[in-house]
Scaffold this active site. Structure first.
Site, PDB file in Angstrom:
ATOM      1  N   CYS A 158      12.359  -4.961   2.750  1.00  0.00           N
ATOM      2  CA  CYS A 158      11.826  -5.860   1.717  1.00  0.00           C
ATOM      3  C   CYS A 158      12.653  -5.758   0.433  1.00  0.00           C
ATOM      4  CB  CYS A 158      10.373  -5.487   1.421  1.00  0.00           C
ATOM      5  SG  CYS A 158       9.694  -6.399   0.028  1.00  0.00           S
ATOM      6  N   CYS A 186       0.872  -1.164   0.000  1.00  0.00           N
ATOM      7  CA  CYS A 186       0.000   0.000   0.000  1.00  0.00           C
ATOM      8  C   CYS A 186       0.910   1.214   0.000  1.00  0.00           C
ATOM      9  CB  CYS A 186      -0.877   0.066   1.250  1.00  0.00           C
ATOM     10  SG  CYS A 186      -2.084  -1.268   1.372  1.00  0.00           S
ATOM     11  N   TYR A 217      10.940  -4.905  -7.624  1.00  0.00           N
ATOM     12  CA  TYR A 217       9.684  -4.734  -8.371  1.00  0.00           C
ATOM     13  C   TYR A 217       8.823  -3.568  -7.929  1.00  0.00           C
ATOM     14  CZ  TYR A 217       4.944  -5.790 -10.018  1.00  0.00           C
ATOM     15  OH  TYR A 217       3.696  -5.702 -10.575  1.00  0.00           O
ATOM     16  N   CYS A 245      15.163  -8.481   3.979  1.00  0.00           N
ATOM     17  CA  CYS A 245      14.381  -9.716   4.032  1.00  0.00           C
ATOM     18  C   CYS A 245      14.448 -10.393   2.661  1.00  0.00           C
ATOM     19  CB  CYS A 245      12.927  -9.371   4.353  1.00  0.00           C
ATOM     20  SG  CYS A 245      11.787 -10.774   4.211  1.00  0.00           S
ATOM     21  N   CYS A 295       4.762 -14.177   0.791  1.00  0.00           N
ATOM     22  CA  CYS A 295       5.162 -13.073   1.665  1.00  0.00           C
ATOM     23  C   CYS A 295       4.156 -12.967   2.807  1.00  0.00           C
ATOM     24  CB  CYS A 295       5.189 -11.764   0.886  1.00  0.00           C
ATOM     25  SG  CYS A 295       5.542 -10.343   1.944  1.00  0.00           S
ATOM     26  N   CYS A 314      10.744 -14.570   0.709  1.00  0.00           N
ATOM     27  CA  CYS A 314       9.979 -15.173  -0.387  1.00  0.00           C
ATOM     28  C   CYS A 314      10.882 -15.994  -1.310  1.00  0.00           C
ATOM     29  CB  CYS A 314       9.185 -14.120  -1.157  1.00  0.00           C
ATOM     30  SG  CYS A 314      10.147 -12.708  -1.629  1.00  0.00           S
ATOM     31  N   ASN A 364       0.848   0.763   6.094  1.00  0.00           N
ATOM     32  CA  ASN A 364       1.295  -0.061   4.982  1.00  0.00           C
ATOM     33  C   ASN A 364       2.045  -1.257   5.560  1.00  0.00           C
ATOM     34  OD1 ASN A 364       4.035   0.380   2.608  1.00  0.00           O
ATOM     35  ND2 ASN A 364       2.415  -1.135   2.639  1.00  0.00           N
ATOM     36  N   GLY A 365       1.582  -2.475   5.221  1.00  0.00           N
ATOM     37  CA  GLY A 365       2.259  -3.678   5.720  1.00  0.00           C
ATOM     38  C   GLY A 365       1.253  -4.696   6.204  1.00  0.00           C
ATOM     39  N   GLY A 412      -0.810   0.736  -4.963  1.00  0.00           N
ATOM     40  CA  GLY A 412      -2.134   0.206  -4.671  1.00  0.00           C
ATOM     41  C   GLY A 412      -3.175   0.912  -5.499  1.00  0.00           C
TER      42      GLY A 412
HETATM   43  S1  SF4 Z   1       8.955 -12.064   1.990  1.00  0.00           S
HETATM   44 FE1  SF4 Z   1       9.697 -11.154   0.062  1.00  0.00          FE
HETATM   45  S2  SF4 Z   1       8.107  -9.725  -0.534  1.00  0.00           S
HETATM   46 FE2  SF4 Z   1       7.773 -10.174   1.634  1.00  0.00          FE
HETATM   47  S3  SF4 Z   1       8.908  -8.620   2.804  1.00  0.00           S
HETATM   48 FE3  SF4 Z   1      10.288 -10.353   2.544  1.00  0.00          FE
HETATM   49  S4  SF4 Z   1      11.422  -9.879   0.634  1.00  0.00           S
HETATM   50 FE4  SF4 Z   1       9.601  -8.576   0.678  1.00  0.00          FE
END
Ligand code: SF4
Length: 455
Positions: free
Chosen positions: A245, A2, A251, A441, A391, A444, A103-104, A28
């Protein structure tokens, strides 16, 4: 995913906020909303639809006030309804009215919601923004906590991703979770202050200076000035590291944004170069799947000396492909979205560069389209590792079954998408491209979730 935006200052706050949200529309497209304060009362407008459709001039003029927060919604939790759109207005029995937007995704949403329902809190939606807002108001109004203490306690209870804005009649409280999952920036304008999910929103409002809000940082913004409180992020995380992220860089973010202490477009070029460095296939042209892979294709093309050609033309009047909530709408979007350049592909060996493969359905249609336009070889290059895990922090990759890389090997995916060859980046290569890779992170891609319910 978002987008959020907030403003306090001399300009009409709702108009500045609409402008900021317009720059965050890519985050979004399902719904949007603005809550505004004139110092005494709050007004809210939220609807399904795009910012420029919902917030036309006459409507903005009715939203008079000097402070506002706004939100563009991309659904991850809750159905596409106005109730689940943000901001949420939170009324109290005798006290003021508040508004909240975030957002999250909160991973311990269920437990927290049940706990607060047991305390007598009622909810209007299934949205975690409402949960966070009501938690704050409960702490302030029923437990008598001051807002700083309430935010600190919230950070101790909530697990997951939230970049958040809390509007009172005279102030905006802006804060970011201790992991720093989602981006958030703070800026100064002539006569005001603004907060936004991405720095591109600072560009349009001509912010004189801006910076990122730190994980576990709280800013208290009023017309008179700004106060900052930096909580102990390590302690609030209960150990563990930051978790920006990495998919935002790959992306989601606009390439002209700066986030997590780096420029997004720089990193996308480097991702393309990384792909090129391990590739030897012969080809006549490098073609990006527009728009998010444009910079990656540029990096690839420069590194290998193969011409970059815009062989696929994208319609800008269709939403982002995997933002659409159902598969049937998604399929329709792909066909409407891309069109090959007439005669360009005829008899060519083509390298198609894309940022990621989630379900595999979009890229398969594109490969077929390119072959149908006459290409004799189609080699697909993906500037991220295979997405194997859903995710849990706000990006819509909801089930294991939907993720093609979770059920197929790379060779099986190649066959499924009907490409002549297929190469991905590895997680290690992605880490080599990012600044401060240990602060990101990658769940995914790896399944190593930095924060889970109860941890
Ligand atoms: S799991 Fe992937 S999409 Fe979700 S926060 Fe972590 S890096 Fe981003």
């Amino acid at each position: 995913m978002c987008g959020i935006f907030g403003y306090i200052g001399d300009e009409p706050a709702a108009e500045i906020t609409a402008l900021g949200l317009f720059m965050l529309q890519h985050r979004g497209q399902e719904a949007c909303g603005i809550a505004v304060s004139d110092g005494r009362k709050l007004k809210l407008v939220k609807e399904l639809g795009y910012v420029k459709e919902v917030f036309y001039q006459e409507r903005l003029e009715e939203l008079d006030g000097f402070a506002a927060i706004g939100h563009v919604r991309y659904p991850t939790r809750g159905t596409p309804t106005v109730e689940n759109a943000q901001p949420h207005l939170i009324t109290t029995l005798n006290g003021p009215v508040y508004a909240f937007a975030s957002n999250g995704d909160v991973v311990n949403y269920r437990n927290l919601r049940e706990a607060y329902e047991k305390k007598g809190v009622f909810f209007d939606s299934d949205n975690d923004g409402e949960l966070l807002g009501r938690m704050l108001v409960y702490k302030m109004e029923r437990e008598g906590k001051d807002p700083v203490q309430a935010v600190l306690e919230l950070m101790g209870e909530v697990k997951g991703a939230y970049s958040a804005l809390f509007l009172t009649p005279t102030r905006i409280y802006a804060f970011r979770d201790p992991w720093g999952f989602r981006p958030m920036v703070f800026g100064k304008t002539d006569g005001g202050y603004a907060v936004a999910s991405e720095s591109v929103a600072m560009d349009i409002i001509r912010a004189k200076e801006w910076r990122e809000i730190e994980p576990a940082e709280l800013l208290i913004i009023s017309k008179e000035g700004v106060e900052g409180v930096k909580f102990n992020e390590e302690e609030l995380r209960g150990g563990g590291r930051r978790a920006h992220c990495s998919f935002e860089i790959i992306y989601f973010a606009r390439p002209d944004s700066y986030q997590y202490r780096q420029f997004v477009h720089d990193k996308r070029i480097l991702l393309g170069e990384k792909l090129a460095a391990k590739d030897t296939v012969e080809a006549d042209a490098v073609v990006p799947v527009p728009d998010s892979s444009n910079f990656m294709a540029l990096g690839y093309s420069r590194k290998r000396g193969i011409p970059l050609c815009f062989g696929l033309i994208r319609s800008h009047y269709v939403g982002r492909t995997f933002i659409k909530p159902t598969q049937s709408i998604r399929d329709e979007s792909v066909r409407q979205k891309f069109n090959p350049l007439y005669k360009f592909f005829s008899d060519k060996r083509v390298i198609l560069v894309d940022d990621s493969i989630v379900r595999g359905t979009t890229i398969r249609k594109i490969v077929r389209m390119v072959r149908g336009a006459g290409a004799k070889e189609v080699h697909v290059r993906i500037a991220s590792p295979p997405v194997r895990f859903p995710c849990r922090y706000g990006i819509d990759t909801p089930t294991y079954e939907e993720l093609i890389a979770n059920r197929m090997s790379i060779e099986e995916i190649r066959k499924f998408i009907e490409a002549d060859s297929l190469i991905y980046l590895t997680v290690e290569e992605l880490r080599e491209v990012l600044d401060y890779p240990e602060d990101f992170c990658y769940a995914c891609f790896t399944g190593e979730y930095p924060v889970l319910e109860g941890k």
